[in-house]
Write an enzyme that holds these catalytic residues in place. Sequence first.
Site, PDB file in Angstrom:
ATOM      1  N   PHE A   1       0.857  -1.181   0.000  1.00 22.77           N
ATOM      2  CA  PHE A   1       0.000   0.000   0.000  1.00 22.77           C
ATOM      3  C   PHE A   1       0.896   1.235   0.000  1.00 22.77           C
ATOM      4  O   PHE A   1       1.323   1.722   1.040  1.00 22.77           O
ATOM      5  CB  PHE A   1      -0.915  -0.023   1.220  1.00 22.77           C
ATOM      6  CG  PHE A   1      -1.954   1.059   1.202  1.00 22.77           C
ATOM      7  CD1 PHE A   1      -2.898   1.109   0.190  1.00 22.77           C
ATOM      8  CD2 PHE A   1      -1.994   2.021   2.191  1.00 22.77           C
ATOM      9  CE1 PHE A   1      -3.850   2.101   0.158  1.00 22.77           C
ATOM     10  CE2 PHE A   1      -2.945   3.018   2.168  1.00 22.77           C
ATOM     11  CZ  PHE A   1      -3.884   3.061   1.155  1.00 22.77           C
ATOM     12  N   ALA A   2       1.215   1.716  -1.198  1.00 18.80           N
ATOM     13  CA  ALA A   2       2.153   2.819  -1.357  1.00 18.80           C
ATOM     14  C   ALA A   2       1.479   4.153  -1.037  1.00 18.80           C
ATOM     15  O   ALA A   2       0.363   4.423  -1.483  1.00 18.80           O
ATOM     16  CB  ALA A   2       2.697   2.842  -2.781  1.00 18.80           C
ATOM     17  N   HIS A   3       2.186   4.993  -0.260  1.00 14.87           N
ATOM     18  CA  HIS A   3       1.651   6.301   0.089  1.00 14.87           C
ATOM     19  C   HIS A   3       2.755   7.124   0.720  1.00 14.87           C
ATOM     20  O   HIS A   3       3.818   6.618   1.074  1.00 14.87           O
ATOM     21  CB  HIS A   3       0.466   6.187   1.049  1.00 14.87           C
ATOM     22  CG  HIS A   3       0.816   5.549   2.356  1.00 14.87           C
ATOM     23  ND1 HIS A   3       1.053   4.196   2.482  1.00 14.87           N
ATOM     24  CD2 HIS A   3       0.998   6.075   3.603  1.00 14.87           C
ATOM     25  CE1 HIS A   3       1.347   3.910   3.735  1.00 14.87           C
ATOM     26  NE2 HIS A   3       1.330   5.028   4.438  1.00 14.87           N
ATOM     27  N   ALA A   4       2.504   8.407   0.868  1.00 15.13           N
ATOM     28  CA  ALA A   4       3.389   9.307   1.590  1.00 15.13           C
ATOM     29  C   ALA A   4       2.511  10.293   2.351  1.00 15.13           C
ATOM     30  O   ALA A   4       1.282  10.249   2.256  1.00 15.13           O
ATOM     31  CB  ALA A   4       4.327  10.038   0.623  1.00 15.13           C
TER      32      ALA A   4
END
Length: 264
Positions: free
Chosen positions: A66-69
């Site tokens: 779950f890619a995020h920033a």
Amino acid sequence: MSALTDLLSPEAIVLDAAADDWQEAIGVAGALLVRTGVTTDVYTREMVDSVLEKGPYIVIAPGFAFAHARPSPAVLRTGMSWVRLAEPVAFGSPGNDPVDLVVALAASDAKAHTTAMAELAKVIGDASRRAALAAATSAAEVLGVLDGGAAPAAPETARTSSSGAARGTTKNKILTVCGNGVGTSLFLKNTLEKVLGEWRWSPFIEVEATDTISAKGKAKEADLILTSGEIAKALGDLGVPMTVIENFTSTAEIDAALRANYDI
């Protein structure tokens, strides 16, 4: 439409994408966010940098990243992208590699997407819907599964307790922690609340999803911290029990963690 599919347009879904490594996989997901007007390309770099800085904490279930920033000026509006890889790649997560599904989130704030994250956690934790997503041949089919089109499997069974409150607790609060506070901690919070509901402890235990910075200040308010191995290393000893969870969608793993930390 559901809160989840409201954030995911057909143009932000790619099936059987090619990627040689995890950075390229995040790059594909980030490019979809840019193409659909959700972010600028700066956000893709921020997602990659987050993993370089904190490790593969975004790999929260077998085969799923779950890619995020953090919310930043590079986020133009809240939205998501969906990338199913033709060949899985390693992110460096011993318990959950290799990854064949990368979902990217860009959030304009820390609250607007919480309902969508709860829906996504249920989908990822449902074996029949994961199988349907793996077999989908079009963006429309993916959206159909996410919108509830696939028949859900029976929920993973967690052992339950009839106790009215957690014995031996003094603060009645559990923190779920991730690197940025807007994504993976919400997955863990959703699964934890499901277990607490099955135990009938929900009225007695508050669950708060937070990030590493805030967790250091809030730790003394909690009985327990649940997080990933990478984030646990970053947090260090905060003076309260901390348990590492490998699969953020597994009720059985969280059930076991609660039993190990509470007087059950």
